[in-house]
Design a protein around this motif. Structure first.
Motif, PDB file in Angstrom:
ATOM      1  N   PHE A   1      48.562  41.797 -24.665  1.00  0.00           N
ATOM      2  CA  PHE A   1      47.146  42.167 -24.763  1.00  0.00           C
ATOM      3  C   PHE A   1      46.569  42.609 -23.416  1.00  0.00           C
ATOM      4  O   PHE A   1      45.670  43.449 -23.355  1.00  0.00           O
ATOM      5  CB  PHE A   1      46.329  40.983 -25.299  1.00  0.00           C
ATOM      6  CG  PHE A   1      46.754  40.509 -26.654  1.00  0.00           C
ATOM      7  CD1 PHE A   1      46.928  41.399 -27.704  1.00  0.00           C
ATOM      8  CD2 PHE A   1      46.993  39.157 -26.892  1.00  0.00           C
ATOM      9  CE1 PHE A   1      47.309  40.956 -28.955  1.00  0.00           C
ATOM     10  CE2 PHE A   1      47.376  38.714 -28.137  1.00  0.00           C
ATOM     11  CZ  PHE A   1      47.543  39.619 -29.179  1.00  0.00           C
ATOM     12  N   ARG A   2      47.054  42.046 -22.346  1.00  0.00           N
ATOM     13  CA  ARG A   2      46.465  42.249 -21.014  1.00  0.00           C
ATOM     14  C   ARG A   2      46.412  43.726 -20.637  1.00  0.00           C
ATOM     15  O   ARG A   2      45.405  44.201 -20.083  1.00  0.00           O
ATOM     16  CB  ARG A   2      47.278  41.465 -19.976  1.00  0.00           C
ATOM     17  CG  ARG A   2      46.734  41.515 -18.573  1.00  0.00           C
ATOM     18  CD  ARG A   2      47.534  40.595 -17.661  1.00  0.00           C
ATOM     19  NE  ARG A   2      47.032  40.618 -16.295  1.00  0.00           N
ATOM     20  CZ  ARG A   2      47.473  41.456 -15.363  1.00  0.00           C
ATOM     21  NH1 ARG A   2      48.429  42.340 -15.659  1.00  0.00           N
ATOM     22  NH2 ARG A   2      46.965  41.413 -14.142  1.00  0.00           N
ATOM     23  N   VAL A   3      47.458  44.473 -20.918  1.00  0.00           N
ATOM     24  CA  VAL A   3      47.497  45.897 -20.568  1.00  0.00           C
ATOM     25  C   VAL A   3      46.378  46.648 -21.281  1.00  0.00           C
ATOM     26  O   VAL A   3      45.672  47.478 -20.692  1.00  0.00           O
ATOM     27  CB  VAL A   3      48.868  46.495 -20.929  1.00  0.00           C
ATOM     28  CG1 VAL A   3      48.887  47.998 -20.678  1.00  0.00           C
ATOM     29  CG2 VAL A   3      49.975  45.807 -20.140  1.00  0.00           C
ATOM     30  N   PHE A   4      46.198  46.358 -22.559  1.00  0.00           N
ATOM     31  CA  PHE A   4      45.159  46.993 -23.367  1.00  0.00           C
ATOM     32  C   PHE A   4      43.767  46.634 -22.858  1.00  0.00           C
ATOM     33  O   PHE A   4      42.877  47.494 -22.736  1.00  0.00           O
ATOM     34  CB  PHE A   4      45.344  46.563 -24.827  1.00  0.00           C
ATOM     35  CG  PHE A   4      44.139  46.757 -25.701  1.00  0.00           C
ATOM     36  CD1 PHE A   4      43.635  48.024 -25.957  1.00  0.00           C
ATOM     37  CD2 PHE A   4      43.512  45.665 -26.289  1.00  0.00           C
ATOM     38  CE1 PHE A   4      42.531  48.194 -26.770  1.00  0.00           C
ATOM     39  CE2 PHE A   4      42.414  45.834 -27.103  1.00  0.00           C
ATOM     40  CZ  PHE A   4      41.918  47.104 -27.341  1.00  0.00           C
ATOM     41  N   LEU A   5      43.554  45.357 -22.532  1.00  0.00           N
ATOM     42  CA  LEU A   5      42.241  44.901 -22.076  1.00  0.00           C
ATOM     43  C   LEU A   5      41.870  45.536 -20.734  1.00  0.00           C
ATOM     44  O   LEU A   5      40.720  45.912 -20.507  1.00  0.00           O
ATOM     45  CB  LEU A   5      42.235  43.374 -21.977  1.00  0.00           C
ATOM     46  CG  LEU A   5      42.485  42.635 -23.300  1.00  0.00           C
ATOM     47  CD1 LEU A   5      42.620  41.132 -23.057  1.00  0.00           C
ATOM     48  CD2 LEU A   5      41.387  42.919 -24.313  1.00  0.00           C
ATOM     49  N   HIS A   6      42.852  45.662 -19.862  1.00  0.00           N
ATOM     50  CA  HIS A   6      42.603  46.324 -18.583  1.00  0.00           C
ATOM     51  C   HIS A   6      42.254  47.794 -18.788  1.00  0.00           C
ATOM     52  O   HIS A   6      41.391  48.337 -18.080  1.00  0.00           O
ATOM     53  CB  HIS A   6      43.831  46.185 -17.685  1.00  0.00           C
ATOM     54  CG  HIS A   6      43.821  44.948 -16.856  1.00  0.00           C
ATOM     55  ND1 HIS A   6      43.943  44.943 -15.482  1.00  0.00           N
ATOM     56  CD2 HIS A   6      43.673  43.647 -17.203  1.00  0.00           C
ATOM     57  CE1 HIS A   6      43.883  43.712 -15.035  1.00  0.00           C
ATOM     58  NE2 HIS A   6      43.732  42.899 -16.067  1.00  0.00           N
ATOM     59  N   GLU A   7      42.926  48.423 -19.731  1.00  0.00           N
ATOM     60  CA  GLU A   7      42.652  49.836 -19.986  1.00  0.00           C
ATOM     61  C   GLU A   7      41.243  50.034 -20.532  1.00  0.00           C
ATOM     62  O   GLU A   7      40.572  51.020 -20.207  1.00  0.00           O
ATOM     63  CB  GLU A   7      43.688  50.403 -20.961  1.00  0.00           C
ATOM     64  CG  GLU A   7      43.557  51.900 -21.218  1.00  0.00           C
ATOM     65  CD  GLU A   7      43.788  52.759 -19.988  1.00  0.00           C
ATOM     66  OE1 GLU A   7      43.406  53.951 -20.014  1.00  0.00           O
ATOM     67  OE2 GLU A   7      44.348  52.254 -18.987  1.00  0.00           O
ATOM     68  N   LEU A   8      40.776  49.095 -21.371  1.00  0.00           N
ATOM     69  CA  LEU A   8      39.397  49.158 -21.849  1.00  0.00           C
ATOM     70  C   LEU A   8      38.426  49.145 -20.662  1.00  0.00           C
ATOM     71  O   LEU A   8      37.467  49.925 -20.612  1.00  0.00           O
ATOM     72  CB  LEU A   8      39.095  47.976 -22.772  1.00  0.00           C
ATOM     73  CG  LEU A   8      39.643  48.017 -24.191  1.00  0.00           C
ATOM     74  CD1 LEU A   8      39.396  46.680 -24.884  1.00  0.00           C
ATOM     75  CD2 LEU A   8      39.022  49.144 -25.008  1.00  0.00           C
ATOM     76  N   ALA A   9      38.678  48.248 -19.720  1.00  0.00           N
ATOM     77  CA  ALA A   9      37.818  48.159 -18.536  1.00  0.00           C
ATOM     78  C   ALA A   9      37.927  49.420 -17.684  1.00  0.00           C
ATOM     79  O   ALA A   9      36.917  49.932 -17.175  1.00  0.00           O
ATOM     80  CB  ALA A   9      38.184  46.926 -17.716  1.00  0.00           C
ATOM     81  N   ASN A  10      39.143  49.943 -17.536  1.00  0.00           N
ATOM     82  CA  ASN A  10      39.350  51.155 -16.731  1.00  0.00           C
ATOM     83  C   ASN A  10      38.628  52.365 -17.320  1.00  0.00           C
ATOM     84  O   ASN A  10      38.279  53.299 -16.591  1.00  0.00           O
ATOM     85  CB  ASN A  10      40.842  51.457 -16.601  1.00  0.00           C
ATOM     86  CG  ASN A  10      41.567  50.425 -15.756  1.00  0.00           C
ATOM     87  OD1 ASN A  10      40.948  49.747 -14.931  1.00  0.00           O
ATOM     88  ND2 ASN A  10      42.871  50.293 -15.954  1.00  0.00           N
ATOM     89  N   ARG A  11      38.425  52.347 -18.626  1.00  0.00           N
ATOM     90  CA  ARG A  11      37.737  53.463 -19.281  1.00  0.00           C
ATOM     91  C   ARG A  11      36.218  53.267 -19.335  1.00  0.00           C
ATOM     92  O   ARG A  11      35.525  53.995 -20.025  1.00  0.00           O
ATOM     93  CB  ARG A  11      38.294  53.665 -20.685  1.00  0.00           C
ATOM     94  CG  ARG A  11      39.763  54.067 -20.676  1.00  0.00           C
ATOM     95  CD  ARG A  11      40.232  54.590 -22.004  1.00  0.00           C
ATOM     96  NE  ARG A  11      41.666  54.849 -21.992  1.00  0.00           N
ATOM     97  CZ  ARG A  11      42.324  55.527 -22.935  1.00  0.00           C
ATOM     98  NH1 ARG A  11      41.656  56.017 -23.969  1.00  0.00           N
ATOM     99  NH2 ARG A  11      43.628  55.707 -22.846  1.00  0.00           N
ATOM    100  N   GLY A  12      35.742  52.285 -18.619  1.00  0.00           N
ATOM    101  CA  GLY A  12      34.310  52.123 -18.469  1.00  0.00           C
ATOM    102  C   GLY A  12      33.650  51.138 -19.399  1.00  0.00           C
ATOM    103  O   GLY A  12      32.426  50.930 -19.336  1.00  0.00           O
ATOM    104  N   HIS A  13      34.404  50.476 -20.262  1.00  0.00           N
ATOM    105  CA  HIS A  13      33.810  49.497 -21.170  1.00  0.00           C
ATOM    106  C   HIS A  13      33.590  48.173 -20.442  1.00  0.00           C
ATOM    107  O   HIS A  13      34.354  47.801 -19.540  1.00  0.00           O
ATOM    108  CB  HIS A  13      34.712  49.282 -22.385  1.00  0.00           C
ATOM    109  CG  HIS A  13      34.907  50.515 -23.206  1.00  0.00           C
ATOM    110  ND1 HIS A  13      33.862  51.249 -23.706  1.00  0.00           N
ATOM    111  CD2 HIS A  13      36.045  51.159 -23.611  1.00  0.00           C
ATOM    112  CE1 HIS A  13      34.322  52.283 -24.392  1.00  0.00           C
ATOM    113  NE2 HIS A  13      35.648  52.252 -24.343  1.00  0.00           N
ATOM    114  N   ASN A  14      32.563  47.457 -20.850  1.00  0.00           N
ATOM    115  CA  ASN A  14      32.269  46.147 -20.289  1.00  0.00           C
ATOM    116  C   ASN A  14      33.009  45.094 -21.114  1.00  0.00           C
ATOM    117  O   ASN A  14      32.719  44.891 -22.292  1.00  0.00           O
ATOM    118  CB  ASN A  14      30.757  45.895 -20.318  1.00  0.00           C
ATOM    119  CG  ASN A  14      30.385  44.621 -19.589  1.00  0.00           C
ATOM    120  OD1 ASN A  14      30.842  44.383 -18.476  1.00  0.00           O
ATOM    121  ND2 ASN A  14      29.551  43.804 -20.213  1.00  0.00           N
ATOM    122  N   VAL A  15      33.987  44.433 -20.508  1.00  0.00           N
ATOM    123  CA  VAL A  15      34.918  43.569 -21.236  1.00  0.00           C
ATOM    124  C   VAL A  15      34.762  42.117 -20.804  1.00  0.00           C
ATOM    125  O   VAL A  15      34.828  41.801 -19.615  1.00  0.00           O
ATOM    126  CB  VAL A  15      36.380  44.031 -21.002  1.00  0.00           C
ATOM    127  CG1 VAL A  15      37.345  43.159 -21.774  1.00  0.00           C
ATOM    128  CG2 VAL A  15      36.552  45.496 -21.409  1.00  0.00           C
TER     129      VAL A  15
END
Length: 511
Positions: free
Chosen positions: A38-52
């Protein structure tokens, strides 16, 4: 010109802000292998500008600016290198008890966390909530209190108790079972085995785990609907498998196969490991039983079988091994209790992988086109191993059948040029998708947030079980047949009975 460029940049910033989502992730399970996916996906969400914001046992040491942890770290012992190398029905029963017990404990620990309690009290607006679907539905109760659409996530294939909530038919004749082997072509014995354990796991989850979780939630909130009902209301399930390996399945549109997104590009090896691999003239075979199974608990005769095989083959071997007391030839074998698995599997000299068949390692091997000799121990490993063999990506060697002769035969087969050609074809099909798996996962998460008022589940998920298996239809047919039988029997009785009565009367008159 400069003004135009500035306007474009400002526009891009505004678009990013407008499309930025507020996302909550709930991952109460403390198994490291799950969160690594999951960690890779969650980091990518943050990298794309989402507030996680993430609830988990694995807070980040150096998180991105818009990545926030609600840490459960230190409340439970991390599951790593603590499962013995043994396989039996007793082990499977132990697994079922473990899943139920730990699921309830995960729920208690998460709800008792002060930050979690404050989050629920404050009720910030989330656009979408990600919930791991594994051994507890407790996270769905939190999602309900926060009132946001739910996207369920998995780091493996479906658990037995997840089929019905998604409206997916489970047929033991061809549907793989999470904890057992046999794949899509089980024997009669394996089909009987599946029926028994499917009923057992579903009953255990419903009557014990889910009921306990409901009671724990009731200690904090008095309005949580039945958890199974909340589970059916999830918008999507992002399932960590792909048909190029696991085969075609009867999944509804809201179940999206996304396996592969956690695999990063392989980095160059360093230090002694680099030297060991560079000097391997014939290539390297990698051995690992994952982050949960403790390889050092393997029986001594099995260890000897592997060491004898290593001495017999012309390759060098790298083995994730936790015990420093092992006696071995350092020119042939490199051991360590931690290894950069992706970097090893992605190295051009790696020719094969002896694995327990966990989904993480299997996914990485398929990504890099490294054939597998799978030796499943527990969990989803038997089902994954069966898929590996059925697809042609590798072979299954049961732990009870591990001998030098059998292991040598397995390696020789997967290292055959024709076999390796098939492996490369499967790896190519794995990569050949309309979008990268990470992009697919991001897309569907954002999709659920964009369409919060739509439900995408199949109506089969809302169909009562007796209707789902058509029990009422069969009862009607049985009743019709019974009525026809009674009528037919009555007609025969009326016809034959009247003739018999006349014959008796005639006989009595003659007398």
């Amino acid at each position: 010109m400069n003004l135009s460029v500035l306007q474009v940049l400002l526009g891009l910033v505004l678009i990013k802000q407008c499309t930025s989502l507020n996302i909550l992730g709930i991952y109460p399970y403390h198994g490291k292998s799950h969160f690594l996916v999951f960690r890779v996906f969650l980091h990518e969400l943050a990298n794309r500008g989402h507030n996680v914001t993430i609830i988990s046992h694995y807070p980040e040491k150096d998180p991105p600016a818009n990545y926030h942890d609600i840490s459960l770290a230190g409340t439970m012992k991390i599951i790593e290198d603590n499962t013995p190398v043994e396989k039996s029905y007793m082990t499977l029963l132990d697994v079922s008890v473990f899943l139920g017990t730990i699921g309830t404990e995960n729920c208690k620990v998460m709800l008792a966390n002060r930050q979690v309690q404050n989050l629920i009290k404050q009720k910030p607006k989330f656009d979408v909530i990600l919930v791991e679907q594994f051994n507890t539905d407790c996270g769905l109760g939190i999602a309900y209190k926060l009132g946001a659409p739910v996207v369920s996530m998995s780091s493996h294939t479906l658990m037995p108790f997840h089929y019905q909530r998604l409206g997916i038919p489970y047929n033991p004749s061809y549907t793989p079972f999470h904890f057992l082997g046999g794949g899509s072509k089980p024997t009669l014995y394996q089909r009987v085995e599946r029926v028994v354990f499917d009923f057992y796991f579903r009953t255990m989850y419903s009557l014990i785990t889910q009921r306990n979780d409901q009671q724990i939630l009731a200690q904090y909130f008095d309005d949580i609907p039945p958890l199974e009902e909340l589970a059916r209301q999830s918008k999507l399930l992002l399932l960590y498998q792909h048909f190029s390996l696991t085969g075609s399945t009867l999944y509804p549109a809201n179940v999206i196969e996304v396996a592969g997104y956690h695999v990063k590009d392989a980095k160059p090896l360093t230090g002694d490991l680099k030297k060991f691999v560079d000097e391997a003239e014939n290539g390297v075979v990698y051995i690992s039983f994952g982050s949960v199974v403790k390889a050092a608990t393997m029986p001594s005769d099995k260890v000897k079988a592997i060491l004898d095989t290593i001495n017999e083959l012309p390759y060098r071997f790298i083995w994730k091994w936790e015990d420093k007391m092992l006696k071995y030839d350092k020119n042939k074998l490199y051991i360590s209790d931690w290894l950069p698995q992706v970097d090893i599997l992605g190295h051009k000299k790696t020719v094969a992988f002896l694995s327990h068949g966990g989904m993480g390692g299997t996914t990485e091997a398929v990504h890099f086109g490294v054939p597998i000799v799978a030796m499943p121990i527990g969990g989803d490993q038997p089902a994954n191993a069966a898929a590996i063999e059925e697809s042609g990506f590798g072979l299954v060697l049961e732990i009870n059948d591990l001998t030098k002769e059998n292991l040598l035969a397995s390696f020789k087969k997967v290292l055959d040029p024709k076999f390796r050609e098939r492996v490369k074809e499967i790896s190519s099909a794995w990569h050949d998708r309309p979008m990268r798996s990470l992009d697919t996962t991001i897309y569907w998460t954002e999709y659920a947030a964009r369409h919060p008022n739509f439900t995408f589940r199949t109506t089969a998920a809302d169909t009562p079980y007796y209707q789902f298996i058509q029990l009422d239809v069969y009862v009607i047919f049985a009743a019709i047949l019974a009525i026809i039988y009674i009528i037919f029997k009555a007609l025969i009785y009326l016809c034959c009975g009247s003739k018999t009565k006349k014959a008796v009367n005639k006989k009595s008159k003659r007398q």
